[in-house]
Design an enzyme around this catalytic site. Structure first.
Site, PDB file in Angstrom:
ATOM      1  N   HIS A  39      53.940  50.746  60.998  1.00  0.00           N
ATOM      2  CA  HIS A  39      54.732  51.219  62.151  1.00  0.00           C
ATOM      3  C   HIS A  39      55.888  52.134  61.706  1.00  0.00           C
ATOM      4  O   HIS A  39      57.053  51.857  61.980  1.00  0.00           O
ATOM      5  CB  HIS A  39      55.268  50.023  62.966  1.00  0.00           C
ATOM      6  CG  HIS A  39      55.667  50.421  64.367  1.00  0.00           C
ATOM      7  ND1 HIS A  39      55.544  49.583  65.442  1.00  0.00           N
ATOM      8  CD2 HIS A  39      56.203  51.571  64.860  1.00  0.00           C
ATOM      9  CE1 HIS A  39      55.992  50.194  66.532  1.00  0.00           C
ATOM     10  NE2 HIS A  39      56.388  51.403  66.197  1.00  0.00           N
ATOM     11  N   ARG A  70      50.750  51.977  70.303  1.00  0.00           N
ATOM     12  CA  ARG A  70      51.045  50.546  70.270  1.00  0.00           C
ATOM     13  C   ARG A  70      49.786  49.780  69.892  1.00  0.00           C
ATOM     14  O   ARG A  70      48.673  50.151  70.299  1.00  0.00           O
ATOM     15  CB  ARG A  70      51.555  50.057  71.638  1.00  0.00           C
ATOM     16  CG  ARG A  70      52.989  50.498  71.970  1.00  0.00           C
ATOM     17  CD  ARG A  70      54.033  49.809  71.087  1.00  0.00           C
ATOM     18  NE  ARG A  70      55.393  50.171  71.431  1.00  0.00           N
ATOM     19  CZ  ARG A  70      56.130  51.115  70.820  1.00  0.00           C
ATOM     20  NH1 ARG A  70      55.613  51.824  69.826  1.00  0.00           N
ATOM     21  NH2 ARG A  70      57.378  51.335  71.196  1.00  0.00           N
TER      22      ARG A  70
HETATM   23  N1  LIG Z   1      54.164  54.464  66.043  1.00  0.00           N
HETATM   24  C1  LIG Z   1      55.392  54.908  66.212  1.00  0.00           C
HETATM   25  O1  LIG Z   1      56.143  54.989  65.246  1.00  0.00           O
HETATM   26  C2  LIG Z   1      55.837  55.376  67.550  1.00  0.00           C
HETATM   27  C3  LIG Z   1      55.094  55.139  68.667  1.00  0.00           C
HETATM   28  N2  LIG Z   1      55.500  55.631  69.884  1.00  0.00           N
HETATM   29  C4  LIG Z   1      54.652  55.385  71.057  1.00  0.00           C
HETATM   30  O2  LIG Z   1      54.236  56.637  71.591  1.00  0.00           O
HETATM   31  C5  LIG Z   1      54.217  56.516  73.011  1.00  0.00           C
HETATM   32  C6  LIG Z   1      54.210  57.884  73.669  1.00  0.00           C
HETATM   33  O3  LIG Z   1      55.489  58.467  73.583  1.00  0.00           O
HETATM   34  P1  LIG Z   1      55.864  59.791  74.408  1.00  0.00           P
HETATM   35  O4  LIG Z   1      54.911  60.889  74.114  1.00  0.00           O
HETATM   36  O5  LIG Z   1      57.295  60.045  74.196  1.00  0.00           O
HETATM   37  O6  LIG Z   1      55.592  59.283  75.903  1.00  0.00           O
HETATM   38  P2  LIG Z   1      55.477  60.140  77.234  1.00  0.00           P
HETATM   39  O7  LIG Z   1      55.863  59.240  78.351  1.00  0.00           O
HETATM   40  O8  LIG Z   1      56.174  61.436  77.087  1.00  0.00           O
HETATM   41  O9  LIG Z   1      53.908  60.464  77.341  1.00  0.00           O
HETATM   42  C7  LIG Z   1      52.979  59.537  77.799  1.00  0.00           C
HETATM   43  C8  LIG Z   1      51.653  60.228  78.108  1.00  0.00           C
HETATM   44  O10 LIG Z   1      50.694  59.223  78.442  1.00  0.00           O
HETATM   45  C9  LIG Z   1      50.069  59.559  79.664  1.00  0.00           C
HETATM   46  N3  LIG Z   1      49.687  58.349  80.406  1.00  0.00           N
HETATM   47  C10 LIG Z   1      50.427  57.275  80.701  1.00  0.00           C
HETATM   48  N4  LIG Z   1      49.719  56.372  81.399  1.00  0.00           N
HETATM   49  C11 LIG Z   1      48.492  56.903  81.551  1.00  0.00           C
HETATM   50  C12 LIG Z   1      47.307  56.458  82.184  1.00  0.00           C
HETATM   51  N5  LIG Z   1      47.245  55.278  82.803  1.00  0.00           N
HETATM   52  N6  LIG Z   1      46.241  57.265  82.151  1.00  0.00           N
HETATM   53  C13 LIG Z   1      46.285  58.470  81.542  1.00  0.00           C
HETATM   54  N7  LIG Z   1      47.375  58.939  80.909  1.00  0.00           N
HETATM   55  C14 LIG Z   1      48.462  58.167  80.917  1.00  0.00           C
HETATM   56  C15 LIG Z   1      51.103  60.364  80.430  1.00  0.00           C
HETATM   57  O11 LIG Z   1      50.458  61.145  81.432  1.00  0.00           O
HETATM   58  C16 LIG Z   1      51.720  61.175  79.303  1.00  0.00           C
HETATM   59  O12 LIG Z   1      50.915  62.297  79.037  1.00  0.00           O
HETATM   60  C17 LIG Z   1      55.428  55.639  73.303  1.00  0.00           C
HETATM   61  O13 LIG Z   1      55.309  55.003  74.565  1.00  0.00           O
HETATM   62  C18 LIG Z   1      55.421  54.654  72.152  1.00  0.00           C
HETATM   63  O14 LIG Z   1      54.720  53.488  72.500  1.00  0.00           O
HETATM   64  C19 LIG Z   1      56.638  56.372  70.013  1.00  0.00           C
HETATM   65  C20 LIG Z   1      57.419  56.621  68.923  1.00  0.00           C
HETATM   66  C21 LIG Z   1      57.102  56.124  67.609  1.00  0.00           C
HETATM   67  O1  LIG Z   2      60.378  54.591  69.376  1.00  0.00           O
HETATM   68  C1  LIG Z   2      59.390  53.850  69.423  1.00  0.00           C
HETATM   69  O2  LIG Z   2      58.818  53.549  70.470  1.00  0.00           O
HETATM   70  C2  LIG Z   2      58.864  53.317  68.175  1.00  0.00           C
HETATM   71  O3  LIG Z   2      57.804  52.763  68.149  1.00  0.00           O
HETATM   72  C3  LIG Z   2      59.699  53.507  66.971  1.00  0.00           C
HETATM   73  O4  LIG Z   2      59.069  53.131  65.817  1.00  0.00           O
END
Ligand SMILES: NC(=O)C1=CN([C@@H]2O[C@H](COP(=O)(O)OP(=O)(O)OC[C@H]3O[C@@H](n4cnc5c(N)ncnc54)[C@H](O)[C@@H]3O)[C@@H](O)[C@H]2O)C=CC1
Ligand SMILES: O=C(O)C(=O)CO
Length: 312
Positions: free
Chosen positions: A275, A227
């Site tokens: 994005h 993000r």
């Molecule tokens: N740019 C894009 O197109 C996309 C971006 N995203 C972003 O990717 C992020 C991650 O997605 P997932 O891997 O599915 O999430 P997830 O919930 O499976 O993994 C999150 C990770 O962050 C760690 N974490 C959270 N808070 C923390 C803290 N305070 N200190 C240390 N570690 C911490 C957790 O321990 C975990 O390892 C999403 O929340 C989203 O914002 C997701 C999909 C697409």
């Molecule tokens: O799934 C999400 O969180 C995304 O950012 C998709 O682009």
């Protein structure tokens, strides 16, 4: 079973057809303003408050991986979704592979110095450069959940030293795991390529700032795939201009679409995408939602539920 669907940009008709075919007995409809008819499940992205408020839903599914926007709306409008109604998010559903492609291609781009060769091309200058060594190219993942772990898995065969930082310790083969705020400095020390895949929470906003960047190896690289609010863009630009950082690859921004006046656009060592690092793949998402609704209907536990207190 009644399912309501709302997404501001998706092809709603595809989703309604696919869900109706996948879930036996489901009546799926697009939610429109004024629709207060019964629903068991809601599938949403940036939902209007009135869509969810006052409904006795069995569950809500966010149609993406990050739930920061719906959780921030819930802060302002807690009545939109009472605590007892579970909120699910998409786990991987095709996004893991997209993140793997993005991260591996960019790490290799930097490792093979294609950024330098592009700059030399601008000057019509022919010069073979010294190779970088794998052992000097430690890749560090900020966030090691569903997507971070997939990226680690894809990078592993390339032989770069790998490490991750997360809330709790992980056991991924070939990945050194650091956990919690107290281990962040050790994680950063020696990291040459920092890849951010953290969720947007109160604890992670602004985490990639001057102080953090200063702790990375000299001439390091930053890839922000999570993000825009994680990264203090002014600090990134300063670190690039001071030579501390060699390059950045950004997919997400403090404001989206990124305003034309942003200095990021013109910076020669900032590469950018709008994005698109990983987008929701409808067929995979329908599979996951179908499976999860099936489990919920049988009273069985399902993965992907958001912890509203934790914020992701
Ligand atoms: N740019 C894009 O197109 C996309 C971006 N995203 C972003 O990717 C992020 C991650 O997605 P997932 O891997 O599915 O999430 P997830 O919930 O499976 O993994 C999150 C990770 O962050 C760690 N974490 C959270 N808070 C923390 C803290 N305070 N200190 C240390 N570690 C911490 C957790 O321990 C975990 O390892 C999403 O929340 C989203 O914002 C997701 C999909 C697409
Ligand atoms: O799934 C999400 O969180 C995304 O950012 C998709 O682009």
């Amino acid at each position: 079973m009644d399912i309501i669907f709302y997404h501001p940009t998706f092809d709603t008709s595809y989703w309604i057809k696919a869900l109706s075919e996948a879930i036996p007995g489901a009546r799926v409809r697009e939610w429109k303003r004024g629709d207060n008819e019964h629903a068991d499940y809601a599938l949403v992205w940036h939902p209007p408050v009135e869509m969810l408020q006052g409904r006795d839903l069995k569950a809500v599914f966010a149609l993406g991986a990050g739930v920061d926007s719906i959780l921030s709306k819930l802060k302002a409008h807690p009545e939109m979704l009472p605590e007892h109604i579970p909120l699910f998010r998409l786990e991987d559903t095709g996004m893991g592979q997209q993140m793997q492609e993005y991260a591996v291609s960019q790490v290799l781009h930097w490792f093979r110095r294609f950024d330098d060769y592009q700059a030399l091309k601008q000057q019509s200058h022919w010069e073979p450069l010294a190779d970088y060594q794998r052992e000097d190219f430690t890749v560090g993942l900020l966030g090691a959940g569903v997507l971070g772990s997939k990226v680690a898995e894809a990078l592993a065969p390339w032989g770069f030293p790998l490490r991750c930082w997360s809330r709790t310790r992980k056991e991924y083969p070939g990945v050194e795991s650091f956990a919690g705020a107290e281990e962040l400095p050790a994680f950063l020390k020696g990291t040459r390529v920092l890849i951010n895949l953290l969720p947007n929470t109160a604890e992670t906003v602004g985490i990639i700032n001057h102080d953090l960047l200063n702790q990375l190896a000299d001439q390091s690289y930053v890839m922000n795939l999570a993000r825009g609010v994680h990264l203090v863009e002014a600090d990134l630009l300063k670190a690039l201009d001071s030579g501390k950082l060699k390059g950045a690859m950004l997919d997400v921004y403090s404001r989206e679409p990124l305003p034309v006046e942003s200095p990021l656009w013109a910076h020669p060592r900032v590469a950018m995408t709008p994005h698109i690092a990983a987008v929701t793949r409808p067929a995979e998402a329908v599979d996951y939602i179908t499976r999860t609704i099936g489990l919920l209907e049988q009273g069985k536990p399902a993965t992907g539920q958001v912890d509203r207190q934790r914020g992701y």
